[in-house]
Write a protein that holds these residues in place. Sequence first.
Motif, short mmCIF file in Angstrom:
data_model
loop_
_atom_site.label_atom_id
_atom_site.label_comp_id
_atom_site.label_asym_id
_atom_site.label_seq_id
_atom_site.Cartn_x
_atom_site.Cartn_y
_atom_site.Cartn_z
N GLU A 1 4.33 -32.22 -17.24
CA GLU A 1 5.70 -32.12 -16.72
C GLU A 1 6.63 -33.09 -17.43
OE1 GLU A 1 7.21 -32.36 -12.26
OE2 GLU A 1 5.50 -31.03 -12.54
N GLU A 2 6.12 -34.28 -17.66
CA GLU A 2 6.91 -35.30 -18.34
C GLU A 2 7.21 -34.85 -19.77
OE1 GLU A 2 5.07 -39.16 -18.30
OE2 GLU A 2 6.58 -39.94 -19.69
N LYS A 3 6.18 -34.29 -20.39
CA LYS A 3 6.32 -33.82 -21.76
C LYS A 3 7.37 -32.72 -21.82
CE LYS A 3 2.90 -31.60 -24.08
NZ LYS A 3 1.54 -31.51 -24.63
N ALA A 4 7.30 -31.78 -20.88
CA ALA A 4 8.25 -30.68 -20.85
C ALA A 4 9.67 -31.22 -20.69
CB ALA A 4 7.91 -29.72 -19.72
N LYS A 5 9.81 -32.23 -19.86
CA LYS A 5 11.13 -32.81 -19.61
C LYS A 5 11.71 -33.41 -20.90
CE LYS A 5 13.25 -36.16 -16.91
NZ LYS A 5 12.95 -37.42 -16.25
N LEU A 6 10.87 -34.12 -21.61
CA LEU A 6 11.32 -34.74 -22.86
C LEU A 6 11.72 -33.70 -23.90
CD1 LEU A 6 8.73 -37.66 -23.19
CD2 LEU A 6 11.20 -37.89 -22.88
N ILE A 7 10.91 -32.63 -23.97
CA ILE A 7 11.23 -31.56 -24.93
C ILE A 7 12.55 -30.90 -24.54
CG2 ILE A 7 10.49 -29.34 -25.87
CD1 ILE A 7 7.60 -30.30 -25.52
N ARG A 8 12.71 -30.65 -23.24
CA ARG A 8 13.96 -30.04 -22.76
C ARG A 8 15.16 -30.86 -23.17
NH1 ARG A 8 11.61 -28.09 -17.61
NH2 ARG A 8 11.28 -25.89 -18.01
N GLN A 9 15.03 -32.19 -23.03
CA GLN A 9 16.14 -33.08 -23.39
C GLN A 9 16.48 -32.93 -24.87
OE1 GLN A 9 14.99 -37.01 -22.25
NE2 GLN A 9 15.79 -36.81 -20.16
N ALA A 10 15.44 -32.95 -25.69
CA ALA A 10 15.65 -32.86 -27.14
C ALA A 10 16.31 -31.53 -27.49
CB ALA A 10 14.33 -33.01 -27.87
N VAL A 11 15.88 -30.46 -26.82
CA VAL A 11 16.43 -29.13 -27.09
C VAL A 11 17.87 -29.04 -26.59
CG1 VAL A 11 16.18 -26.69 -26.55
CG2 VAL A 11 14.16 -28.03 -27.09
N ASP A 12 18.11 -29.60 -25.42
CA ASP A 12 19.45 -29.59 -24.83
C ASP A 12 20.50 -30.19 -25.77
OD1 ASP A 12 19.45 -28.30 -22.47
OD2 ASP A 12 18.87 -30.03 -21.26
N GLU A 13 20.09 -31.25 -26.45
CA GLU A 13 21.02 -31.93 -27.35
C GLU A 13 21.44 -31.04 -28.52
OE1 GLU A 13 19.03 -36.35 -26.86
OE2 GLU A 13 19.06 -35.36 -28.82
N ARG A 14 20.55 -30.15 -28.90
CA ARG A 14 20.77 -29.39 -30.12
C ARG A 14 21.27 -27.98 -29.87
NH1 ARG A 14 22.50 -31.60 -33.71
NH2 ARG A 14 20.90 -33.19 -33.72
N PHE A 15 20.87 -27.39 -28.76
CA PHE A 15 21.23 -25.99 -28.50
C PHE A 15 22.54 -25.89 -27.75
CE2 PHE A 15 16.91 -23.64 -28.88
CZ PHE A 15 16.62 -24.36 -30.00
N ASP A 16 23.30 -24.89 -28.09
CA ASP A 16 24.57 -24.68 -27.41
C ASP A 16 24.42 -23.51 -26.45
OD1 ASP A 16 27.09 -24.22 -26.58
OD2 ASP A 16 28.00 -24.24 -28.56
N TRP A 17 24.11 -23.83 -25.21
CA TRP A 17 23.80 -22.78 -24.23
C TRP A 17 24.97 -21.85 -23.97
CZ3 TRP A 17 18.98 -22.95 -24.52
CH2 TRP A 17 18.25 -24.16 -24.44
N GLU A 18 26.19 -22.41 -24.00
CA GLU A 18 27.34 -21.55 -23.70
C GLU A 18 27.54 -20.50 -24.79
OE1 GLU A 18 31.02 -23.53 -22.86
OE2 GLU A 18 32.07 -21.60 -22.78
N GLU A 19 27.47 -20.96 -26.03
CA GLU A 19 27.63 -20.04 -27.15
C GLU A 19 26.53 -18.96 -27.11
OE1 GLU A 19 30.17 -20.61 -29.23
OE2 GLU A 19 29.76 -19.04 -30.72
N MET A 20 25.34 -19.39 -26.79
CA MET A 20 24.22 -18.44 -26.72
C MET A 20 24.44 -17.42 -25.61
SD MET A 20 20.87 -20.79 -27.22
CE MET A 20 20.05 -20.82 -28.79
N SER A 21 24.90 -17.91 -24.47
CA SER A 21 25.13 -17.02 -23.33
C SER A 21 26.20 -15.99 -23.66
CB SER A 21 25.57 -17.81 -22.11
OG SER A 21 24.59 -18.76 -21.78
N ARG A 22 27.30 -16.49 -24.26
CA ARG A 22 28.40 -15.59 -24.58
C ARG A 22 27.95 -14.51 -25.56
NH1 ARG A 22 33.64 -18.50 -25.64
NH2 ARG A 22 32.20 -19.78 -26.83
N ARG A 23 27.20 -14.92 -26.56
CA ARG A 23 26.74 -13.96 -27.57
C ARG A 23 25.71 -12.97 -27.01
NH1 ARG A 23 27.52 -15.05 -33.01
NH2 ARG A 23 29.06 -16.68 -33.28
N THR A 24 24.94 -13.43 -26.05
CA THR A 24 23.92 -12.56 -25.49
C THR A 24 24.52 -11.51 -24.58
OG1 THR A 24 22.56 -14.50 -25.44
CG2 THR A 24 21.65 -12.56 -24.46
#
Lengths: 199, 293
Positions: free
Chosen positions: A53-76
């Motif tokens: 769980e801790e590992k997943a949290k850390l990965i999520r943080q790293a991904v969050d910094e780099r991915f643009d969820w809004e842009e992805m959502s709009r395009r999808t």
Amino acid sequence: MRKGFRVVPIFLLMGFLASTALAGEPTEAIQKTTDKIIAIVTDPALKGPAKSEEKAKLIRQAVDERFDWEEMSRRTLARHWQDRTDAQKKEFMVLFAELLEATYLDKVEGYSGEKVIYEGERSDGEYAVVAVKIVTQKETEIPVKYRMKKIKNEWRVYDISITGVSLINNYRKQFNSIITRSSFDSLMEKLEAKVKREE
Amino acid sequence: MGVEPKYVVFLLMGVLSGFLFSGGVYAAPSPVLDLDHHSLIHETDARESWGDEVPGTEQPKGGSTGSPVLLCQVAGQVGMEEDSEAWEGGGASIPDPLEPVNRAFFQFNDKLYFWILKPVGQGYAKVVPQPARVSIRNFFSNLVMPIRAISCLLQGKMEGVGIEVLRFVVNTTAGFAGFQDVARQHLDLPLQDEDLGQVFAFWGIGPGFYIDLPFLGPSSLRGTVGWAGQLYLNPLDYMVEDVWANIGVRSYDLVNRSSLRIGEYESLKRAALDPYVSLRDAYYQYRIHQIEK
């Protein structure tokens, strides 16, 4: 034969120098995030189910910094995006980000020493494509492309394509099919159910 | 052997062409037949696909109300959903007039994988270590060199022909009958991933429509014809002429290859909201990627 072997490291070194010389900001951004994630995945202190769980949290943080969820959502959602209220957009974004994170985690968790080779980038100042090759232990090479956009001076990923299959295009087809056959609400229900099951 | 599996294929072709000429599938203009249009999608830079999604560019959906009943109707109605998807930009869809049948075969292949192929592959993987399985995969792949070389030739990719022939010579000798891919590892001569389907695409023939073949998985009309043609180019069919022995060898190749890919289909399914649509699109995008190379 022996001579040939000695030449190889020099070529590798030259290749390395050439690639770092070519690499611009977008590649650096990808490299930074990739290195961070590989460090998390291979960290012996984070091994074992107790730490997953801790590992997943850390990965999520790293991904969050780099991915643009809004842009992805709009395009999808594409043309279905502007029909949504702000609240709906937000709700969708949260769920879709969770799904993408889960998908990404799923891919990254099986990491077993694959090599990541940076193959160059194309950029026009605002948009960029970073090409990467992943070499697996099974002697297969997987070409990956990150599509990025510069937002507030940060390069953010808005699409990943693996062997030519764009993640965003793939989800767009699925979401469009669900929305046109039933409704946006049913898409949300399905998303919610999917995200819950992944947890 | 060689003969009987081909008959099966021709029977299938017969059924399909019968469907084609009677059903008027092509009555509706298909957005997918235009290959030049597709090459834009993946080759252009990031900005290209953006334009299509700018708010305000939405187009009227015409007669397609999106009702599920409509979409499941007969051949004459198909193509509507595909049309609306094509407007999105960033990737048209492959027409899928046989969707109800395809969905049934998708289920069939899904069960085939989870009930037979996967457990057999996993059991096999326990007995045979991974490097050995990679070598066996290399061996079979080396064997079917003529398919790739001829496919390169028919597209005028002379460098590809040369690479394939050279690879075959090097791998068959220095690579111990093809078990080691020394040509790629030491000479930087990568496998040329070409097949007859890609040749037809190069000649300007469209994919036709999507077919999820039982046992064989996602394909298109064009891909299926190419696959059938390849039965004549596959040295295996001339080397192992006994039908059952031939099927045995092919099954072994399949099990070996699958044992190296366990987990891929599962991960697609885990990520998808509609695995059928996801697989269909992944197949289509992947084929465009291969054809463009």
